[in-house]
Each structure stands twice: as C-alpha cells, then as structure tokens.
Design a protein around this motif. Sequence first.
Motif, mmCIF file in Angstrom:
data_model
loop_
_atom_site.group_PDB
_atom_site.id
_atom_site.type_symbol
_atom_site.label_atom_id
_atom_site.label_comp_id
_atom_site.label_asym_id
_atom_site.label_seq_id
_atom_site.Cartn_x
_atom_site.Cartn_y
_atom_site.Cartn_z
ATOM 1 N N SER A 68 -16.547 -14.854 -8.624
ATOM 2 C CA SER A 68 -17.250 -13.801 -7.865
ATOM 3 C C SER A 68 -16.370 -12.641 -7.408
ATOM 4 O O SER A 68 -16.898 -11.614 -6.972
ATOM 5 C CB SER A 68 -17.902 -14.404 -6.624
ATOM 6 N N TYR A 69 -15.051 -12.822 -7.457
ATOM 7 C CA TYR A 69 -14.146 -11.792 -6.934
ATOM 8 C C TYR A 69 -12.967 -11.595 -7.869
ATOM 9 O O TYR A 69 -12.686 -12.454 -8.706
ATOM 10 C CB TYR A 69 -13.597 -12.210 -5.554
ATOM 11 N N ALA A 70 -12.266 -10.477 -7.666
ATOM 12 C CA ALA A 70 -11.017 -10.262 -8.402
ATOM 13 C C ALA A 70 -9.853 -10.562 -7.469
ATOM 14 O O ALA A 70 -9.947 -10.330 -6.253
ATOM 15 C CB ALA A 70 -10.952 -8.831 -8.897
ATOM 16 N N PHE A 71 -8.773 -11.090 -8.022
ATOM 17 C CA PHE A 71 -7.558 -11.364 -7.251
ATOM 18 C C PHE A 71 -6.385 -10.570 -7.814
ATOM 19 O O PHE A 71 -6.355 -10.265 -9.005
ATOM 20 C CB PHE A 71 -7.187 -12.848 -7.346
ATOM 21 N N SER A 72 -5.421 -10.317 -6.955
ATOM 22 C CA SER A 72 -4.156 -9.745 -7.415
ATOM 23 C C SER A 72 -3.328 -10.871 -8.018
ATOM 24 O O SER A 72 -3.738 -12.035 -7.994
ATOM 25 C CB SER A 72 -3.401 -9.155 -6.220
ATOM 26 N N VAL A 73 -2.131 -10.540 -8.480
ATOM 27 C CA VAL A 73 -1.168 -11.578 -8.855
ATOM 28 C C VAL A 73 -0.801 -12.339 -7.569
ATOM 29 O O VAL A 73 -0.952 -11.801 -6.470
ATOM 30 C CB VAL A 73 0.111 -10.971 -9.493
ATOM 31 N N PRO A 74 -0.315 -13.590 -7.679
ATOM 32 C CA PRO A 74 0.018 -14.362 -6.475
ATOM 33 C C PRO A 74 1.162 -13.722 -5.674
ATOM 34 O O PRO A 74 2.106 -13.198 -6.265
ATOM 35 C CB PRO A 74 0.488 -15.708 -7.022
ATOM 36 N N TYR A 75 1.041 -13.767 -4.351
ATOM 37 C CA TYR A 75 2.130 -13.208 -3.528
ATOM 38 C C TYR A 75 2.714 -14.216 -2.549
ATOM 39 O O TYR A 75 3.642 -13.893 -1.805
ATOM 40 C CB TYR A 75 1.643 -11.956 -2.765
ATOM 41 N N PHE A 76 2.191 -15.461 -2.545
ATOM 42 C CA PHE A 76 2.666 -16.427 -1.552
ATOM 43 C C PHE A 76 2.306 -17.828 -2.019
ATOM 44 O O PHE A 76 1.201 -18.058 -2.500
ATOM 45 C CB PHE A 76 1.973 -16.142 -0.209
ATOM 46 N N GLN A 77 3.263 -18.758 -1.873
ATOM 47 C CA GLN A 77 2.976 -20.155 -2.234
ATOM 48 C C GLN A 77 2.678 -20.951 -0.976
ATOM 49 O O GLN A 77 3.305 -20.748 0.061
ATOM 50 C CB GLN A 77 4.171 -20.770 -2.956
ATOM 51 N N SER A 78 1.722 -21.861 -1.100
ATOM 52 C CA SER A 78 1.276 -22.620 0.071
ATOM 53 C C SER A 78 0.755 -23.986 -0.362
ATOM 54 O O SER A 78 0.562 -24.243 -1.552
ATOM 55 C CB SER A 78 0.180 -21.807 0.749
ATOM 56 N N THR A 79 0.525 -24.856 0.611
ATOM 57 C CA THR A 79 -0.146 -26.133 0.357
ATOM 58 C C THR A 79 -0.786 -26.599 1.652
ATOM 59 O O THR A 79 -0.362 -26.170 2.733
ATOM 60 C CB THR A 79 0.852 -27.192 -0.166
ATOM 61 N N ASN A 80 -1.804 -27.435 1.577
ATOM 62 C CA ASN A 80 -2.388 -27.972 2.805
ATOM 63 C C ASN A 80 -1.479 -29.049 3.393
ATOM 64 O O ASN A 80 -0.816 -29.787 2.655
ATOM 65 C CB ASN A 80 -3.771 -28.567 2.513
ATOM 66 N N LYS A 81 -1.452 -29.130 4.725
ATOM 67 C CA LYS A 81 -0.725 -30.207 5.410
ATOM 68 C C LYS A 81 -1.599 -30.736 6.539
ATOM 69 O O LYS A 81 -2.586 -30.103 6.933
ATOM 70 C CB LYS A 81 0.623 -29.689 5.941
ATOM 71 N N ALA A 141 0.833 -1.203 0.000
ATOM 72 C CA ALA A 141 0.000 0.000 0.000
ATOM 73 C C ALA A 141 0.867 1.252 0.000
ATOM 74 O O ALA A 141 0.550 2.236 -0.672
ATOM 75 C CB ALA A 141 -0.918 -0.006 1.209
ATOM 76 N N GLU A 142 1.960 1.196 0.734
ATOM 77 C CA GLU A 142 2.861 2.358 0.764
ATOM 78 C C GLU A 142 3.413 2.608 -0.643
ATOM 79 O O GLU A 142 3.449 3.736 -1.117
ATOM 80 C CB GLU A 142 3.997 2.103 1.753
ATOM 81 N N GLU A 143 3.789 1.525 -1.282
ATOM 82 C CA GLU A 143 4.311 1.606 -2.656
ATOM 83 C C GLU A 143 3.251 2.202 -3.596
ATOM 84 O O GLU A 143 3.562 3.012 -4.461
ATOM 85 C CB GLU A 143 4.694 0.181 -3.095
ATOM 86 N N ALA A 144 1.992 1.812 -3.404
ATOM 87 C CA ALA A 144 0.913 2.286 -4.283
ATOM 88 C C ALA A 144 0.388 3.665 -3.868
ATOM 89 O O ALA A 144 -0.400 4.267 -4.580
ATOM 90 C CB ALA A 144 -0.227 1.272 -4.296
ATOM 91 N N GLY A 145 0.826 4.145 -2.686
ATOM 92 C CA GLY A 145 0.412 5.477 -2.239
ATOM 93 C C GLY A 145 -0.925 5.508 -1.515
ATOM 94 O O GLY A 145 -1.663 6.482 -1.634
ATOM 95 N N GLU A 172 -11.009 -1.048 -9.290
ATOM 96 C CA GLU A 172 -9.966 -0.359 -10.053
ATOM 97 C C GLU A 172 -8.618 -0.434 -9.360
ATOM 98 O O GLU A 172 -7.604 -0.006 -9.905
ATOM 99 C CB GLU A 172 -10.356 1.111 -10.253
ATOM 100 N N LEU A 173 -8.602 -0.966 -8.159
ATOM 101 C CA LEU A 173 -7.345 -1.034 -7.393
ATOM 102 C C LEU A 173 -6.437 -2.173 -7.863
ATOM 103 O O LEU A 173 -5.236 -2.149 -7.617
ATOM 104 C CB LEU A 173 -7.645 -1.234 -5.909
ATOM 105 N N VAL A 174 -7.039 -3.171 -8.531
ATOM 106 C CA VAL A 174 -6.285 -4.396 -8.855
ATOM 107 C C VAL A 174 -4.988 -4.080 -9.602
ATOM 108 O O VAL A 174 -3.912 -4.543 -9.215
ATOM 109 C CB VAL A 174 -7.148 -5.395 -9.655
ATOM 110 N N GLU A 175 -5.118 -3.260 -10.650
ATOM 111 C CA GLU A 175 -3.941 -2.967 -11.467
ATOM 112 C C GLU A 175 -2.861 -2.242 -10.682
ATOM 113 O O GLU A 175 -1.682 -2.591 -10.746
ATOM 114 C CB GLU A 175 -4.373 -2.108 -12.654
ATOM 115 N N GLU A 176 -3.277 -1.225 -9.930
ATOM 116 C CA GLU A 176 -2.321 -0.460 -9.122
ATOM 117 C C GLU A 176 -1.619 -1.358 -8.113
ATOM 118 O O GLU A 176 -0.421 -1.238 -7.884
ATOM 119 C CB GLU A 176 -3.059 0.623 -8.321
#
Length: 276
Positions: free
Chosen positions: A119-132, A77-81, A237-241
């Motif tokens: 039903s929703y918009a997502f950003s690009v991925p920021y974290f990899q995970s898996t169930n354990k 958010a700081e980066e995006a202002g 409109e925030l997705v791209e930013e």
Amino acid sequence: MKTTRKAIWGIVLLLMAFLAACGTTAEETSSSQEEGQSEAEAPKKLRVVTDAAYAPMEFQDKGEVVGFDIDFIKAVAEEAGYELEVEHVGWDPIFVEIESKRADIAISSITITEERKQSYAFSVPYFQSTNKILVPEGSDIQNAENLKGKKVAVQNGTTGQMAMDALIGKNDPNIKKFEDNNLAIMEMESGGADAVVADNMIVEEYAKNNPDKKLKVIEDSAFDSEFYGLLFPQDSELVEEFNKAINAVLDNGTYSEIYQEWFGIEPNIKVLKEQQ
Ligand code: ARG
C-alpha cells in the motif's frame, strides 16, 4: 584647434554616457536574473508526519518534536533541497495521512514489511532494529516462549503486535493493544501486563533512563531483524530523490554523527547498504 578639442570632448562625453547606460543595463539584467533564480530554487516545504511517543527515535520535548529520526530526516531533506514541517499525528493516523497524500513523508521507526509495501512506498533502509521484551526485574519471563500464557502489552499495528499475534495467537485476549507505546509501558507498570514487546532502542533507553523502576530487557533470536524506512504515498516522486540523499548522508559522515549523538556508538552502515 578649438573645434578638434570640442569634438574630442563630445566623443568622450558620448562614450561615458554609453558606458553608463551599459552599466545600468548589465546590473539590471543580472539582478533580475538572480531574482528569477531564487524564485525557482526556493525550497519546497514538505509535510512530514510522525508518532512522537517513541523516545529516543521521536518524542516531544517542550512542545517540539525531536529525536534521532527527526535529526536524520532534517539532514536528508537538506541534502535533497527541501524544507520540512514535522507534525506529531499519532501512529494509526500516519498511514491515513500518507495514503490520502495529505502528508508527503512519514518517519516514525517504521519497519519496512512486505505487507506495508502493498500500500505504500518506502525509501532504502536507514536503521536496523529488532523487537525486544521489557519486563520488571524479578519477572520469571526469560525468553519469547515464556510469553505464552502471559499478558503482553504492545502498540497496536506495530511489528511488536505482529510478533505476538504469531507467537500467542491473533486476537488472543492476552495481547493488550494500545494506540501509543507509552501507554503499553504504563500498563505493565500498573500491573495490567507482564511484559511489553517493542523496538530494542525504545525499551533499552526506557530501562536505562528509569533505573528506579527496576526493569530488564530480554532479547530473543525468535524476533526478526528489521529495517526502518521513510514512508511515502505509493507513487511518490520523492522516493528517488530521498534515496539519493539518504545515501549521501550515509556516505558523508552525517549519519554517523547523528547516530553517535543519540546512541553514543558507531552505526553499522555496511549492514544498511547490504539491504539496498
Ligand atoms: N518498528 C515498529 C513498526 O514499524 C514500531 C514502530 C512504532 N513507531 C512509533 N513511533 N510508535 O511496526
């Protein structure tokens, strides 16, 4: 001679008065310009919702919402202002808040899935995970297949539940669903369930921080690799930013710094970038 001197003084005085006037005008103009600018650039405050019962990703510490996700979104958010206000609302309410646009963004270890994308918009991925799988140390459960016929506690509406629905059968009473992942863990500890299925970071951290409880974590390749994204209303409109800002934070070392602070290891940024 006298008249010439008077005339010169007259001109000097006039010049000084003129310059002084110019000075004031110039100063006034620049200061009012600055005010105008700072008004236009005052960062907009976004409302961010989360389910802060998923340590170390998001949890509450002395009434404050903290965790990897929180540090991450603050940096982005700081980066995006933008300024943020992060609020713990619980897991199911996240989706209601975003759908109704009462919240601008949700961050809560939310796996990007095809179903949610409807039903929703997502950003690009920021974290990899898996169930354990989390079990008591002496458990005879050794893999996902062994969970059949056992009682498994999951957080309702998560990919952990979806994986158990697929393995054990949707609506099977052996799948015990809780609105909060901590309640799922408590159910196992009190003997009401044989195992918990949840995201690796959460079960690993829990087992490590509670050595007295003697727990073990089991991984199984049957569980998919998952990626977390920020969740937005479908047409936000925030997705791209925010995608731009996420990439900046991935590229400029900030992401690695936050990741190492929380997990003590280097993140695999390449695998995240490959997903874009
Ligand atoms: N990654 C899983 C999912 O998206 C679980 C996330 C649960 N997050 C939480 N803060 N409780 O379904």
